[in-house]
Motif scaffolding. Structure first.
Motif, PDB file in Angstrom:
ATOM      1  N   GLU A  70       0.303  -1.542  -0.446  1.00 45.10           N
ATOM      2  CA  GLU A  70      -0.201   0.116  -0.192  1.00 45.10           C
ATOM      3  C   GLU A  70       0.617   1.036  -0.039  1.00 45.10           C
ATOM      4  OE1 GLU A  70      -2.775   2.390   2.951  1.00 45.10           O
ATOM      5  OE2 GLU A  70      -3.468   0.206   2.964  1.00 45.10           O
ATOM      6  N   PHE A  71       0.362   1.820  -0.809  1.00 44.72           N
ATOM      7  CA  PHE A  71       1.196   3.551  -1.032  1.00 44.72           C
ATOM      8  C   PHE A  71      -0.266   4.461  -0.711  1.00 44.72           C
ATOM      9  CE2 PHE A  71       2.973   0.340  -3.953  1.00 44.72           C
ATOM     10  CZ  PHE A  71       4.407   0.367  -3.707  1.00 44.72           C
ATOM     11  N   ARG A  72       1.008   6.186  -0.328  1.00 46.02           N
ATOM     12  CA  ARG A  72       0.045   7.314  -0.639  1.00 46.02           C
ATOM     13  C   ARG A  72       0.568   7.841  -1.551  1.00 46.02           C
ATOM     14  NH1 ARG A  72      -2.837   7.613   4.216  1.00 46.02           N
ATOM     15  NH2 ARG A  72      -3.932   5.679   5.039  1.00 46.02           N
ATOM     16  N   LEU A  73       0.033   8.068  -2.288  1.00 46.75           N
ATOM     17  CA  LEU A  73       0.046   9.560  -3.147  1.00 46.75           C
ATOM     18  C   LEU A  73      -0.999  11.084  -2.890  1.00 46.75           C
ATOM     19  CD1 LEU A  73       0.869   9.297  -5.941  1.00 46.75           C
ATOM     20  CD2 LEU A  73      -1.587   9.115  -7.281  1.00 46.75           C
ATOM     21  N   ALA A  74      -0.023  11.512  -3.298  1.00 43.48           N
ATOM     22  CA  ALA A  74      -0.877  13.204  -3.352  1.00 43.48           C
ATOM     23  C   ALA A  74      -1.378  13.485  -4.654  1.00 43.48           C
ATOM     24  CB  ALA A  74      -0.559  14.265  -2.300  1.00 43.48           C
ATOM     25  N   SER A  75      -2.472  13.870  -5.030  1.00 40.75           N
ATOM     26  CA  SER A  75      -2.163  14.619  -6.561  1.00 40.75           C
ATOM     27  C   SER A  75      -3.172  15.897  -6.222  1.00 40.75           C
ATOM     28  CB  SER A  75      -2.971  14.621  -7.205  1.00 40.75           C
ATOM     29  OG  SER A  75      -4.891  14.135  -7.092  1.00 40.75           O
ATOM     30  N   CYS A  76      -2.996  17.000  -6.874  1.00 41.84           N
ATOM     31  CA  CYS A  76      -3.567  18.400  -6.836  1.00 41.84           C
ATOM     32  C   CYS A  76      -3.811  19.326  -8.309  1.00 41.84           C
ATOM     33  CB  CYS A  76      -2.327  19.538  -6.047  1.00 41.84           C
ATOM     34  SG  CYS A  76      -0.685  20.087  -6.789  1.00 41.84           S
ATOM     35  N   GLY A  77      -4.323  19.576  -8.820  1.00 36.58           N
ATOM     36  CA  GLY A  77      -5.033  20.488  -9.644  1.00 36.58           C
ATOM     37  C   GLY A  77      -4.788  22.033 -10.116  1.00 36.58           C
ATOM     38  N   GLN A  78      -6.217  22.026 -11.255  1.00 37.35           N
ATOM     39  CA  GLN A  78      -6.743  23.132 -11.693  1.00 37.35           C
ATOM     40  C   GLN A  78      -8.241  23.421 -10.702  1.00 37.35           C
ATOM     41  OE1 GLN A  78      -5.491  25.585 -12.734  1.00 37.35           O
ATOM     42  NE2 GLN A  78      -3.728  24.422 -13.925  1.00 37.35           N
ATOM     43  N   LEU A 108      -1.002  24.495  -7.376  1.00 38.80           N
ATOM     44  CA  LEU A 108      -0.037  24.029  -8.248  1.00 38.80           C
ATOM     45  C   LEU A 108       1.023  23.020  -8.176  1.00 38.80           C
ATOM     46  CD1 LEU A 108       0.583  28.070  -9.268  1.00 38.80           C
ATOM     47  CD2 LEU A 108      -1.021  26.428 -10.553  1.00 38.80           C
ATOM     48  N   SER A 109       1.516  22.641  -6.795  1.00 42.16           N
ATOM     49  CA  SER A 109       2.058  21.799  -6.440  1.00 42.16           C
ATOM     50  C   SER A 109       1.986  21.237  -4.988  1.00 42.16           C
ATOM     51  CB  SER A 109       3.792  22.850  -6.088  1.00 42.16           C
ATOM     52  OG  SER A 109       3.514  23.900  -5.579  1.00 42.16           O
ATOM     53  N   CYS A 110       2.359  19.999  -4.622  1.00 39.92           N
ATOM     54  CA  CYS A 110       2.504  19.511  -3.581  1.00 39.92           C
ATOM     55  C   CYS A 110       3.740  18.317  -3.286  1.00 39.92           C
ATOM     56  CB  CYS A 110       0.809  18.457  -3.468  1.00 39.92           C
ATOM     57  SG  CYS A 110       0.789  17.396  -4.843  1.00 39.92           S
ATOM     58  N   ALA A 111       3.535  17.915  -2.051  1.00 43.86           N
ATOM     59  CA  ALA A 111       5.122  17.243  -1.643  1.00 43.86           C
ATOM     60  C   ALA A 111       3.905  16.912  -0.086  1.00 43.86           C
ATOM     61  CB  ALA A 111       5.983  18.409  -1.609  1.00 43.86           C
ATOM     62  N   PHE A 112       5.422  15.776  -0.121  1.00 43.13           N
ATOM     63  CA  PHE A 112       4.929  14.805   1.608  1.00 43.13           C
ATOM     64  C   PHE A 112       6.581  15.552   2.511  1.00 43.13           C
ATOM     65  CE2 PHE A 112       1.609  11.865  -0.035  1.00 43.13           C
ATOM     66  CZ  PHE A 112       1.058  11.620   0.560  1.00 43.13           C
ATOM     67  N   SER A 113       5.902  15.457   3.526  1.00 44.23           N
ATOM     68  CA  SER A 113       7.205  15.188   4.477  1.00 44.23           C
ATOM     69  C   SER A 113       7.883  13.869   4.276  1.00 44.23           C
ATOM     70  CB  SER A 113       6.797  15.531   5.926  1.00 44.23           C
ATOM     71  OG  SER A 113       5.929  14.282   6.723  1.00 44.23           O
ATOM     72  N   ALA A 114       8.685  13.970   4.583  1.00 43.42           N
ATOM     73  CA  ALA A 114      10.572  12.355   5.182  1.00 43.42           C
ATOM     74  C   ALA A 114       9.423  11.335   5.744  1.00 43.42           C
ATOM     75  CB  ALA A 114      11.161  13.009   5.477  1.00 43.42           C
ATOM     76  N   ASP A 115       8.214  11.454   6.233  1.00 42.79           N
ATOM     77  CA  ASP A 115       8.173  10.299   7.901  1.00 42.79           C
ATOM     78  C   ASP A 115       6.506  10.594   6.943  1.00 42.79           C
ATOM     79  OD1 ASP A 115       6.439  13.477   7.953  1.00 42.79           O
ATOM     80  OD2 ASP A 115       7.334  12.366  10.429  1.00 42.79           O
ATOM     81  N   GLY A 116       5.506  11.226   5.843  1.00 40.45           N
ATOM     82  CA  GLY A 116       5.112  10.760   5.443  1.00 40.45           C
ATOM     83  C   GLY A 116       3.637  11.302   5.808  1.00 40.45           C
ATOM     84  N   GLU A 117       3.933  11.575   7.083  1.00 43.15           N
ATOM     85  CA  GLU A 117       2.848  12.260   7.823  1.00 43.15           C
ATOM     86  C   GLU A 117       2.275  13.365   8.112  1.00 43.15           C
ATOM     87  OE1 GLU A 117       4.537  12.576  12.084  1.00 43.15           O
ATOM     88  OE2 GLU A 117       4.465  10.319  11.949  1.00 43.15           O
TER      89      GLU A 117
END
Length: 477
Positions: A201-209, A242-251
């Protein structure tokens, strides 16, 4: 919990991207340059800026080891730079000479991926710089791509609003239509993943218009089809994200928007933690450091802001407490001997400022903190699961720092019995030195060294928390 510590204004045009390694920050701009900074003091390195692209830089990233820096541009090239010298090591051209909008390097640094304006993705073998395949994957432009932490699958997002999951041969595994109305702008896998039984199982973030940030669960059971399930629709911003990112621990997950704001969410609960409004124009780029608790945001206002996450004090009294820690000398005492004031100073230094009043009200001294567990922390009334987890991990790390010079057994690879340098988690749930478990898997028919049972998958995930704990322990010896 989040404080602005630096403003970098060296670019002469709009900032389009930024990325961290363990010790460096790189920023890219429409001005065709990359600028590289030391995260110790955010001084610009002597070889910066890096020049060579014929048009604006769209995306930049580091290899996991930090030795290589990559950038891509409208000019259709990916540049590979030495992060130590700034030397341009190689230059890869998109097979169709199409403008490259996004690039990514797999966590194991084996594969290099580029997404282009013509709807194609190109995949290279990074070590040899040979093209594996270039394939049309969308009718729209590819604006987003991200490798899973296991390096074996990747996701792409396009102006049509679709998210698609691919294997490392660019074979389609899953397509999710119309995920973001008017188009996907960015996507990012969390650095960690789960293996439970035969399911990954993975977690994914997405963002958009559509002004939304979404968090997904991407999973597969052995022999079954891949599944992508929406967990959260995050609506903290009022304009395209316009942009997204997880922290290194995914929290935590961070996003930047056309509304000039930066938002920070609890990725496990989907709750808004912070809204930051320091930029004067669109926030086009966000990045979170792998270990230092730093965040960078880039904007059309030509500036890059650097933020400290989880550090810094709320008020003057707490600031004085932080500064007075070394004067009090409690770092020389074992945890059970700490006073209540020592504990409060430590919380401040570790970025747990919001817990100071709780600990003060409950008269928590070192002896009581030494015996804290999940149950006792919950009884204190700390509502955030993520915050409770961070507290317990920091207490455990503190205990390790104060232990004797003999390495704790959990720091030793079960196979080699040597101190781990690159710990990874295997499907059996145990942590091993990467080189040792990879050698074991090749020669032992995919069985667990600890249980002797077959491994359900050969996927390995970096154990960054363990690696950081080992680093802290080594530095204290």
């Amino acid at each position: 919990m989040v404080s602005l510590i630096h403003k970098l204004r060296h670019h002469t045009d709009e900032v389009s991207c930024c990325a961290f390694s363990q010790s460096l920050l790189v920023t890219g701009s429409v001005d065709k340059t990359l600028r590289v900074y030391n995260t110790a003091d955010f001084s610009e390195l002597p070889f910066s800026p890096l020049t060579g692209h014929g048009y604006g830089v769209h995306c930049c990233c580091f290899s996991s080891c930090g030795n290589y820096l990559l950038s891509c541009s409208t000019d259709g090239f990916i540049m590979v730079w030495s992060s130590e010298t700034g030397e341009r090591l190689s230059q890869l051209e998109h097979p169709g000479r199409s403008p490259i909008r996004v690039c990514a390097l797999s966590p194991d640094s084996c594969l290099l991926l580029a997404g282009a304006s013509d709807g194609t993705v190109a995949l290279w073998d990074f070590s040899s710089k040979t093209l594996r395949r270039c394939a049309a994957v969308s009718e729209g432009s590819i604006l987003a791509c991200s490798f899973s932490p296991c390096s074996q699958v990747f996701v792409t997002g396009c102006t049509n609003g679709d998210l698609k999951l691919w294997d490392d041969h660019i074979s389609l595994l899953l397509a999710k239509k119309d995920v973001h109305d008017l188009g996907v702008t960015c996507c990012s896998f969390a650095p960690l993943f789960k293996v439970e039984g035969c399911c990954v199982e993975f977690r994914l973030a997405s963002c958009g218009q559509d002004s939304l940030l979404k968090i997904w669960r991407v999973s597969q059971s052995e022999g079954a089809a891949w599944i992508m399930k929406l967990l959260y629709n995050l609506t903290g911003q009022t304009a395209p994200v316009l942009s997204c990112a997880f922290s290194a621990d995914g929290e935590m997950v961070v996003s930047g928007s056309v509304d000039k704001s930066v938002t920070v969410y609890d990725a496990n609960l989907g709750t808004l933690l912070h809204t930051l409004k320091e930029h004067d124009r669109y926030v086009t780029a966000v990045a979170v450091s792998p270990a230092l608790g730093l965040m960078a945001t880039g904007s059309l206002d030509r500036s890059v802001h650097v933020w400290k996450i989880g550090d810094g004090c709320k008020d003057t009294a707490e600031s004085q407490a932080c500064q007075g820690r070394k004067l009090l000398g409690h770092s020389r005492l074992l945890l059970p001997d700490w006073t209540e004031k020592d504990v409060q100073n430590w919380l401040c230094e570790e970025g747990l400022n919001e817990l100071v009043e709780i600990f003060k009200a409950n008269n928590i001294d070192g002896s009581e903190m030494n015996h804290m567990s999940k149950e006792t922390v919950a009884e204190l009334g700390i509502e955030s699961i993520g915050l409770r987890g961070r507290l317990l991990r920091k207490i455990e790390a503190l205990k390790l720092e104060q232990s004797g010079s003999e390495a704790p057994d959990e720091f030793l690879c079960p196979i080699s019995r040597e101190l781990m340098k690159d710990p990874v988690i295997a499907a059996d749930g145990y942590s091993y030195e990467r080189e040792s478990i990879e050698s074991w898997i090749r020669g032992k028919n995919k069985t667990s060294p600890m249980t002797n049972l077959p491994l359900k998958t050969t996927l390995l995930t970096p154990n960054r928390s363990l690696k950081m704990a080992i680093t802290r322990w080594k530095s204290s010896q």
